[in-house]
Design a protein around this motif. Sequence first.
Motif, PDB file in Angstrom:
ATOM      1  N   ALA A 128      -0.601  -2.250   2.403  1.00 18.29           N
ATOM      2  CA  ALA A 128       0.499  -3.085   1.928  1.00 18.29           C
ATOM      3  C   ALA A 128       1.812  -2.680   2.586  1.00 18.29           C
TER       4      ALA A 128
ATOM      5  N   GLN B 139       2.019  -4.517   5.833  1.00 17.46           N
ATOM      6  CA  GLN B 139       2.349  -5.929   5.618  1.00 17.46           C
ATOM      7  C   GLN B 139       3.833  -6.124   5.331  1.00 17.46           C
ATOM      8  N   LYS B 140       4.441  -5.172   4.657  1.00 14.14           N
ATOM      9  CA  LYS B 140       5.869  -5.249   4.344  1.00 14.14           C
ATOM     10  C   LYS B 140       6.687  -5.455   5.621  1.00 14.14           C
TER      11      LYS B 140
ATOM     12  N   LEU C 101       5.622  -6.740   8.406  1.00 16.36           N
ATOM     13  CA  LEU C 101       5.189  -7.922   9.157  1.00 16.36           C
ATOM     14  C   LEU C 101       5.744  -9.205   8.535  1.00 16.36           C
ATOM     15  N   SER C 102       6.655  -9.056   7.598  1.00 12.94           N
ATOM     16  CA  SER C 102       7.272 -10.202   6.956  1.00 12.94           C
ATOM     17  C   SER C 102       7.982 -11.070   7.990  1.00 12.94           C
TER      18      SER C 102
ATOM     19  N   TYR D 227       1.953 -16.893  12.055  1.00 14.72           N
ATOM     20  CA  TYR D 227       0.512 -16.864  12.351  1.00 14.72           C
ATOM     21  C   TYR D 227       0.076 -18.222  12.848  1.00 14.72           C
TER      22      TYR D 227
ATOM     23  N   TYR E 172      -4.627 -12.872  15.289  1.00 13.13           N
ATOM     24  CA  TYR E 172      -4.730 -12.752  13.837  1.00 13.13           C
ATOM     25  C   TYR E 172      -4.294 -14.067  13.201  1.00 13.13           C
TER      26      TYR E 172
ATOM     27  N   PRO F  33      -2.360 -12.718   7.263  1.00 12.19           N
ATOM     28  CA  PRO F  33      -2.313 -11.340   6.769  1.00 12.19           C
ATOM     29  C   PRO F  33      -3.690 -10.753   6.469  1.00 12.19           C
ATOM     30  N   GLN F  34      -4.617 -11.607   6.014  1.00 12.39           N
ATOM     31  CA  GLN F  34      -5.955 -11.105   5.701  1.00 12.39           C
ATOM     32  C   GLN F  34      -6.665 -10.610   6.955  1.00 12.39           C
TER      33      GLN F  34
ATOM     34  N   VAL G 205      -5.120  -9.310   9.551  1.00 13.60           N
ATOM     35  CA  VAL G 205      -4.468  -8.026   9.878  1.00 13.60           C
ATOM     36  C   VAL G 205      -5.091  -6.918   9.041  1.00 13.60           C
ATOM     37  N   MET G 206      -5.310  -7.187   7.768  1.00 17.78           N
ATOM     38  CA  MET G 206      -5.891  -6.162   6.898  1.00 17.78           C
ATOM     39  C   MET G 206      -7.332  -5.848   7.317  1.00 17.78           C
TER      40      MET G 206
ATOM     41  N   TYR H 265      -6.987  -3.689  10.273  1.00 16.47           N
ATOM     42  CA  TYR H 265      -6.514  -2.383   9.796  1.00 16.47           C
ATOM     43  C   TYR H 265      -7.693  -1.570   9.262  1.00 16.47           C
TER      44      TYR H 265
END
Length: 68
Positions: free
Chosen positions: A11, A14-15, A17-18, A22, A54, A57-58, A60-61, A64
């Motif tokens: 998380a 992700q903060k 990457l605001s 995409y 990507y 966000p999913q 990216v995770m 990760y």
Amino acid sequence: MTRGVGGHSPANVQKYLSGVDYPAEKQDLIECAKRNNAPDDVMEEIRKLPDEQYGGPQDVMKGYGDIE
């Protein structure tokens, strides 16, 4: 809090990457994190991501989670 690779929280990545648009390439993520003043440890984690596109966000995770 759930910890990710190297004890860092996904998380937290992700903060910083605001605001990324995409779909995004890895380089787009790096540039966005720089604009958001990501600290060195977060930048290092983003640079370790697989070099791919990507969709959100999913993805990216997921990338990760694939970091060894």
